[in-house]
Design an enzyme around this catalytic site. Sequence first.
Site, short mmCIF file in Angstrom:
data_model
loop_
_atom_site.label_atom_id
_atom_site.label_comp_id
_atom_site.label_asym_id
_atom_site.label_seq_id
_atom_site.Cartn_x
_atom_site.Cartn_y
_atom_site.Cartn_z
N TYR A 180 0.84 -0.95 0.15
CA TYR A 180 0.02 -0.17 0.14
C TYR A 180 0.80 1.12 -0.02
CZ TYR A 180 -4.24 -3.09 1.04
OH TYR A 180 -5.16 -3.86 1.32
N ASP A 219 -5.71 -6.84 5.66
CA ASP A 219 -6.77 -6.01 5.35
C ASP A 219 -7.83 -7.00 4.95
OD1 ASP A 219 -8.69 -4.24 4.04
OD2 ASP A 219 -7.37 -3.65 2.54
N ASP A 238 -11.27 -8.51 7.10
CA ASP A 238 -12.65 -8.25 6.90
C ASP A 238 -13.39 -9.58 6.65
OD1 ASP A 238 -12.48 -5.57 6.56
OD2 ASP A 238 -12.29 -5.36 4.41
#
Length: 358
Positions: free
Chosen positions: A137, A248, A252
Site C-alpha cells: 500500500y 486487510d 474483513d
Amino acid sequence: MADLIAVLPGDGIGPEIVEQAQRVLRALPIALALREAPVGGAAYDRCGHPLPEDTLALAREARAILFGAVGDWKYDALERALRPEQAILGLRKHLQLFANLRPALLFPQLAGASSLRAEIVSGLDILIVRELTGDIYFGQPRGVRTLDEGPYKGDRQGFDTMHYAETEVRRIAHVAFQAAQKRGRRLCSVDKANVLETSQLWREVVTEVAADYPDVTLSHMYVDNAAMQLVRAPREFDVIVTGNLFGDILSDAAAMLTGSIGMLPSASLNAHNQGLYEPIHGSAPDIAGQGVANPLATILSCAMLLRYSLDQAALASRVEAAVAAVLEQGLRTPDIQEPGCTTVSTAQMGDAVLKALK
C-alpha cells in the site's frame, strides 16, 4: 486536565455513528476535550483537500482520534491524491500508526446472525494484528506505464511494490507477542513465504522475535490456508499477526464471522500509544441520513480508545458491558436484526447504551 480527543466524523454514516459514540464518552466519569474537524469528502468540499492542515495538526496534538468513515461515490472522479480515502492513509503515515488491532469477537447474543453455524463460531474471540504503514500500500515505485518492449509492448501496465524492512516487521511482531501474552498465549504469523521474498524475511524476523517470548506459542501459516481456516475452524486462532495487504483481507473476512461488520471496532497505534479508533466498516452513503446505521462498532472503538490510549481499562469494560446489555435486551439495528428482536434506530441504540451505562 482534560485529555484532548480529535473527533473526525467524515462522510456518509460517519457523523451519525460518531455522534452516538461522543454521547457515550461524555457520559463517562473522565475529563475529555472532544474537538471536531472535517476529514475525507466533507473536508474536500470545505477545504479542497481530504486531510486539511488544521485537521492534521489537531490529530497530532490529540491523545487519541475518534474517526467515523470516509468516502462517497460522488468523489470517484477526483484524482487519487484528493479522494476521501487518502485522509486515512495520510493519518497513518504522518502519525506513524503502524499497529492495527482488529478484534473479531462474537457476542453470544449474535451467534445466530453469523454467516457460519452457531456451533462453529460460538465463543469466537480473535485478535488480528495488522502492520499498517508498510507493504504494497505504501511501497514505491508504483504507477501505470506503457511497455516499450517484450510480448506486451504498447500495453499499459499497472505496478506496485511490496517490501518490508526488518525494523517494520520486528516492531509489529513485538506488539503481537505482547497482545498474545494478555490472551491465550498463541500467535499465528500469516505470510506467503513459499512465493514472496518479502514474506520469507517476515517469517525469519518473527521467528527471531519469538525468542523474547518463550511463554507464547508461535505458529506460521500461508495466507490462503489462513483464509480457509478462518471459515473452517475460526476458534483455533487466538492472535494473528500479518502484513498490511493480508491483514486487510483477513480482518474483513473475520468480521463476517461475528454477525455484522457493524459490530467490529479497531485501533491503530503508534509507538507512543497515540491511536486512531474507528469502526472497520465503510461510510455506507446509500443509507446515510436514514437513522439505520449501527453505532455499536464506533462505541466499541471508544472502549478501545479508553483501554489503549488513556489507560482506562475499567471504563472500557463498562462500555463493553453496556453494549452486551443492550444486545441481551434484544435491541437490534437492521444489520443485525433477528426474529423476535426489536428494531431500533441509530439514536435509539445510542440511548439504550447510555441507559445501560447508568
